[in-house]
Scaffold this motif. Structure first.
Motif, PDB file in Angstrom:
ATOM      1  N   ARG A 117      -8.079   2.369 -16.708  1.00 30.70           N
ATOM      2  CA  ARG A 117      -8.609   1.978 -15.388  1.00 30.70           C
ATOM      3  C   ARG A 117      -9.694   0.921 -15.488  1.00 30.70           C
ATOM      4  O   ARG A 117      -9.980   0.230 -14.505  1.00 30.70           O
ATOM      5  CB  ARG A 117      -9.154   3.213 -14.669  1.00 30.70           C
ATOM      6  CG  ARG A 117     -10.364   3.826 -15.323  1.00 30.70           C
ATOM      7  CD  ARG A 117     -10.650   5.204 -14.745  1.00 30.70           C
ATOM      8  NE  ARG A 117     -11.134   5.153 -13.395  1.00 30.70           N
ATOM      9  CZ  ARG A 117     -12.434   5.167 -13.043  1.00 30.70           C
ATOM     10  NH1 ARG A 117     -13.354   5.242 -13.984  1.00 30.70           N
ATOM     11  NH2 ARG A 117     -12.801   5.120 -11.794  1.00 30.70           N
ATOM     12  N   GLU A 143      -3.999  -6.603  -5.724  1.00 27.48           N
ATOM     13  CA  GLU A 143      -4.984  -6.110  -4.757  1.00 27.48           C
ATOM     14  C   GLU A 143      -4.854  -4.599  -4.552  1.00 27.48           C
ATOM     15  O   GLU A 143      -5.862  -3.879  -4.456  1.00 27.48           O
ATOM     16  CB  GLU A 143      -4.802  -6.850  -3.428  1.00 27.48           C
ATOM     17  CG  GLU A 143      -5.844  -6.469  -2.370  1.00 27.48           C
ATOM     18  CD  GLU A 143      -5.673  -7.263  -1.092  1.00 27.48           C
ATOM     19  OE1 GLU A 143      -4.777  -8.137  -1.080  1.00 27.48           O
ATOM     20  OE2 GLU A 143      -6.404  -6.994  -0.132  1.00 27.48           O
ATOM     21  N   SER A 144      -3.611  -4.090  -4.483  1.00 25.12           N
ATOM     22  CA  SER A 144      -3.403  -2.663  -4.216  1.00 25.12           C
ATOM     23  C   SER A 144      -3.372  -1.813  -5.485  1.00 25.12           C
ATOM     24  O   SER A 144      -3.553  -0.596  -5.419  1.00 25.12           O
ATOM     25  CB  SER A 144      -2.081  -2.463  -3.459  1.00 25.12           C
ATOM     26  OG  SER A 144      -2.067  -3.205  -2.258  1.00 25.12           O
ATOM     27  N   GLU A 160      -6.310   4.691  -8.926  1.00 25.45           N
ATOM     28  CA  GLU A 160      -7.373   5.682  -8.759  1.00 25.45           C
ATOM     29  C   GLU A 160      -6.856   6.979  -8.169  1.00 25.45           C
ATOM     30  O   GLU A 160      -7.459   8.038  -8.346  1.00 25.45           O
ATOM     31  CB  GLU A 160      -8.475   5.110  -7.867  1.00 25.45           C
ATOM     32  CG  GLU A 160      -9.289   3.999  -8.500  1.00 25.45           C
ATOM     33  CD  GLU A 160     -10.122   4.502  -9.673  1.00 25.45           C
ATOM     34  OE1 GLU A 160     -10.507   5.684  -9.670  1.00 25.45           O
ATOM     35  OE2 GLU A 160     -10.363   3.707 -10.603  1.00 25.45           O
ATOM     36  N   GLN A 161      -5.725   6.941  -7.449  1.00 24.68           N
ATOM     37  CA  GLN A 161      -5.181   8.145  -6.816  1.00 24.68           C
ATOM     38  C   GLN A 161      -4.696   9.177  -7.848  1.00 24.68           C
ATOM     39  O   GLN A 161      -4.473  10.328  -7.495  1.00 24.68           O
ATOM     40  CB  GLN A 161      -4.029   7.769  -5.880  1.00 24.68           C
ATOM     41  CG  GLN A 161      -4.470   6.983  -4.658  1.00 24.68           C
ATOM     42  CD  GLN A 161      -3.293   6.559  -3.804  1.00 24.68           C
ATOM     43  OE1 GLN A 161      -2.146   6.933  -4.088  1.00 24.68           O
ATOM     44  NE2 GLN A 161      -3.558   5.784  -2.761  1.00 24.68           N
ATOM     45  N   PRO A 200      -5.429  -1.356  -8.143  1.00 20.73           N
ATOM     46  CA  PRO A 200      -6.582  -0.507  -8.510  1.00 20.73           C
ATOM     47  C   PRO A 200      -6.698   0.751  -7.658  1.00 20.73           C
ATOM     48  O   PRO A 200      -6.983   1.839  -8.167  1.00 20.73           O
ATOM     49  CB  PRO A 200      -7.780  -1.436  -8.329  1.00 20.73           C
ATOM     50  CG  PRO A 200      -7.216  -2.805  -8.492  1.00 20.73           C
ATOM     51  CD  PRO A 200      -5.847  -2.746  -7.885  1.00 20.73           C
ATOM     52  N   ASP A 201      -6.467   0.610  -6.322  1.00 21.54           N
ATOM     53  CA  ASP A 201      -6.589   1.783  -5.445  1.00 21.54           C
ATOM     54  C   ASP A 201      -5.515   2.821  -5.775  1.00 21.54           C
ATOM     55  O   ASP A 201      -5.788   4.036  -5.816  1.00 21.54           O
ATOM     56  CB  ASP A 201      -6.470   1.343  -3.986  1.00 21.54           C
ATOM     57  CG  ASP A 201      -7.625   0.443  -3.561  1.00 21.54           C
ATOM     58  OD1 ASP A 201      -7.448  -0.364  -2.634  1.00 21.54           O
ATOM     59  OD2 ASP A 201      -8.716   0.554  -4.188  1.00 21.54           O
ATOM     60  N   THR A 202      -4.293   2.343  -5.952  1.00 22.43           N
ATOM     61  CA  THR A 202      -3.213   3.277  -6.277  1.00 22.43           C
ATOM     62  C   THR A 202      -3.464   3.968  -7.615  1.00 22.43           C
ATOM     63  O   THR A 202      -3.195   5.163  -7.781  1.00 22.43           O
ATOM     64  CB  THR A 202      -1.873   2.535  -6.320  1.00 22.43           C
ATOM     65  OG1 THR A 202      -1.695   1.820  -5.092  1.00 22.43           O
ATOM     66  CG2 THR A 202      -0.714   3.507  -6.518  1.00 22.43           C
ATOM     67  N   LYS A 250       0.839  -1.195   0.000  1.00 22.56           N
ATOM     68  CA  LYS A 250       0.000   0.000   0.000  1.00 22.56           C
ATOM     69  C   LYS A 250       0.865   1.233   0.000  1.00 22.56           C
ATOM     70  O   LYS A 250       1.977   1.227   0.491  1.00 22.56           O
ATOM     71  CB  LYS A 250      -0.925   0.006   1.218  1.00 22.56           C
ATOM     72  CG  LYS A 250      -1.901  -1.161   1.226  1.00 22.56           C
ATOM     73  CD  LYS A 250      -3.132  -0.842   2.007  1.00 22.56           C
ATOM     74  CE  LYS A 250      -4.139  -1.978   1.875  1.00 22.56           C
ATOM     75  NZ  LYS A 250      -5.385  -1.735   2.520  1.00 22.56           N
TER      76      LYS A 250
END
Length: 669
Positions: free
Chosen positions: A601, A645-646, A652-653, A648-650, A563
């Motif tokens: 994305r 796992e991490s 989106e930032q 997609p979130d990164t 993360k």
């Protein structure tokens, strides 16, 4: 001469006749006058010579015996010529012995002038006293007096020429009168008779003007002579007849042509109707084929995305499990899973690239690239295969190749991987050699966009191997999609026949060409030629001193296992120079990067995600934005470690960071 050319034929004929008369008559008159003068003088000379001989013969005794009176009586008796003005008898010494004058009352001075021969005789100039020369207006005759074969003296006779000159004047006047009346007669006769020649020609001219004005070729000229003018009239009439016949033929052909044009127009209209129908059908078929091809490409791309995402996860976890398992049998199974997964992933990547190329979605993005680093990277990538098969690897990069070239580094890497991979696959002994050279490179350049741009060059890359070779009749087939060399064992060598097809299309998209030379059992040489490649020298993309003096954004990036988070300070005061650069960066983010981010994305394909992160990193370094640079490095880290796992979130930032940069820029204005 120009004035004569403009005259009518009537005046030309008259002038020609007058010119002939004016040339012939004066010459004839001059000849006549000269002939009369010569004839009269010759007769007079003969008469005087005969008289001089008579006086010389009869007066020889008088001169010998010095009888002056007898000599004078002899001269007076024999003189019957009225033109004689003086007769003199001279002694052998040149003294005047006796003389005769026609005019008795002449003054003494004139008598002495008439007897001037005494002076010549006294001077002893005997040569001047012989012959019959002219003295001014007089004719002089000399004759020697011979007595008993000895010269006793000379007889001298002088006659005047006035009568000859008076006759000459009369002849000239008479010839002048004759010439005058001859010219008048010639003019009159020529003006009357010239119509015999000029009238037919004038008539032809009149008819020609009439035909030219009325366009009536039925008119004919009347023949009035049987000479050349008559032949000219016949030729003119024949010409009119031929013109009439030609006009009739043209009228007939025009009518036939109109009929043929109407028929052909109808045929063309019918053919055009059929052609329009055919074009419509072809257009419909083309649209249907394009739709089918687009659907196929979209299907392949979507399926590749759907398959590749979980496949990357399988490969990642298989690699993690390999380090944790101790059972050799289980480790062998995992390696088999890895090998199969990598082969499947390579096939999916090829299909995805090919579908992008055919759909026109693949873009070439040139950027400064180091060819030497690329070749070294390829060597390291295949180092294990070279060592396993006992093959050598050589690289020869000519000094003509600049350090940095403006190329699409990712696509050049893909081309080299395909060609070197094939060379390793089909080579069992010997090795592979990569040769790079440049042609036409220059040293002059200009600075723009933070780089020095040099003159264009031609980049030539050759990959040579000592493998099994390719038959000559298969050299074109191997570049077709899903085609391999005939007789090639798929079980032994594998492959789907897409690598060379993709390589050829990528090469052509980068303004290049690919060719191959090969001999069975000897090896192959693949040659790639890129034209118009620009050499650059990177000057740096960020102003280091400015960044040190004017720190704008204080960013802290925390990377933890899987993360990450990014934080910025509250400082938001920007200098005018930095504010201008960040405004330009935000414009690029909104127009270029955010639309591409929205496309990626949805699928998060590893290759596309990595390329996007690399592009963001380049912009961050160019404009000195540490926040975007840390975000791109975090994305690359998660891709390398298969942190699905991490990721997609990164990813989106990126949008949040863009919005934060906008707020900071707005607060500083």
């Amino acid at each position: 001469m120009k004035t004569f050319r403009r005259l009518s034929i009537r005046h030309k004929l008259i002038l020609l006749v007058l010119f002939i008369c004016g040339s012939v008559l004066p010459v004839s008159s001059a000849f006549f006058i000269a002939n009369e003068l010569v004839t009269f003088r010759r007769g007079m000379l003969n008469e005087l010579s005969m008289l001089a001989k008579i006086i010389a013969n009869t007066g020889a005794a008088a001169v010998t015996f010095k009888d002056r009176k007898a000599a004078e009586k002899t001269m007076a008796d024999v003189n019957v010529n009225r033109h004689i003005v003086f007769i003199g008898i001279y002694t052998a010494e040149g003294d005047l012995f006796a003389e005769y004058h026609r005019d008795k009352d002449l003054p003494l001075s004139e008598k002495k002038a008439a007897g001037k021969i005494s002076e010549a005789k006294a001077a002893g100039d005997q040569g001047s006293l012989e012959g019959y020369p002219f003295f001014d207006d007089y004719l002089d005759v000399f004759e020697n007096i011979v007595f008993e074969t000895k010269s006793a003296g000379i007889v001298y006779i002088r006659a005047e020429m006035k009568e000859i000159y008076s006759h000459l004047k009369w002849y000239v006047a008479t010839c002048g009168i004759i010439l005058f009346f001859s010219f008048i007669s010639a003019y009159y006769l020529s003006s009357k008779l010239q119509s015999v020649i000029s009238q037919p020609i004038v008539e032809l001219t009149r008819i020609m003007k009439m035909i030219s004005g009325w366009k009536n070729y039925a008119v004919r000229a009347e023949r009035k002579n049987d000479d050349e003018l008559g032949m000219l009239t016949d030729g003119f009439n024949e010409m009119l007849t031929q013109i009439q016949m030609r006009d009739r033929q043209l009228d007939q052909q025009r009518e036939n042509l109109e009929y043929e044009v109407a028929m052909r127009t109808a045929e063309l209209a019918e053919a055009n109707k059929g052609l329009k129908q055919t074009v419509a059908e072809l257009k419909h078929a083309k649209e249907a084929a394009e739709i089918a091809n687009r659907i196929k490409s979209e299907f392949l791309a979507n399926m590749s995305h759907e398959i590749r995402t979980p496949l990357n996860a399988i490969l990642g976890f298989a690699e993690v499990l390999t380090d944790k398992l101790e059972d050799s049998e289980q480790e062998t199974c995992l390696k088999a899973i890895q090998l199969s997964g990598k082969a499947l992933l390579a096939l999916i990547n090829d299909i995805l690239d090919l579908s992008k190329i055919e759909a026109g979605m693949l873009e070439i993005q040139p950027s400064p690239a180091d060819v030497r680093s690329l070749v070294a990277e390829i060597r390291m990538l295949f180092l294990h295969e070279f060592e396993t098969k006992g093959l050598f690897f050589k690289s020869d990069i000519n000094e003509t190749v600049p350090e940095t070239l403006l190329l699409d580094e990712a696509r050049i890497r893909q081309i080299l991987i395909n060609l070197v991979g094939n060379a390793v696959k089909f080579t069992h002994r010997g090795g592979v050699e990569v040769r790079v050279r440049g042609e036409g490179s220059g040293l002059r350049g200009q600075i723009a966009d933070n780089a020095v741009h040099f003159s264009l060059l031609t980049l030539i890359i050759e990959i040579a191997d000592t493998g099994i070779g390719i038959p000559e009749d298969q050299l074109e087939v191997i570049f077709e999609k899903f085609r391999q060399q005939d007789g090639q064992s798929t079980r032994k060598y594998g492959g789907a026949g897409l690598g060379l097809a993709i390589t050829k299309k990528l090469t052509e998209m980068m303004n290049g060409s690919i060719s191959v030379q090969s001999r069975v059992g000897k090896g192959s040489v693949f040659r790639i030629v890129f034209s118009g490649v620009q050499a650059v020298s990177d000057l740096g993309v960020a102003d280091k001193s400015g960044e040190a003096e004017k720190s704008v954004l204080k960013e802290t990036t925390v990377l933890s296992g899987q993360k990450s988070a990014a934080a910025t300070s509250d400082e938001n005061i920007l200098s005018p120079e930095t504010l201008s650069r960040f405004s330009e960066l935000i414009s690029i983010l909104e127009k270029e990067l955010i639309p591409k981010w929205k496309e990626i994305r949805e699928t998060l394909i590893f290759d596309e995600t990595g390329a996007f992160a690399e592009q963001v990193k380049g912009k961050a370094e160019e404009y000195g934005c540490r926040l975007l640079k840390d975000w791109s490095e975090n994305i690359k880290y998660q891709l390398q470690h298969f942190d699905i796992e991490s990721l997609p979130d990164t990813f989106e930032q990126f949008f949040e960071i863009t919005e934060k940069l906008k707020r900071l820029t707005a607060d500083s204005i």
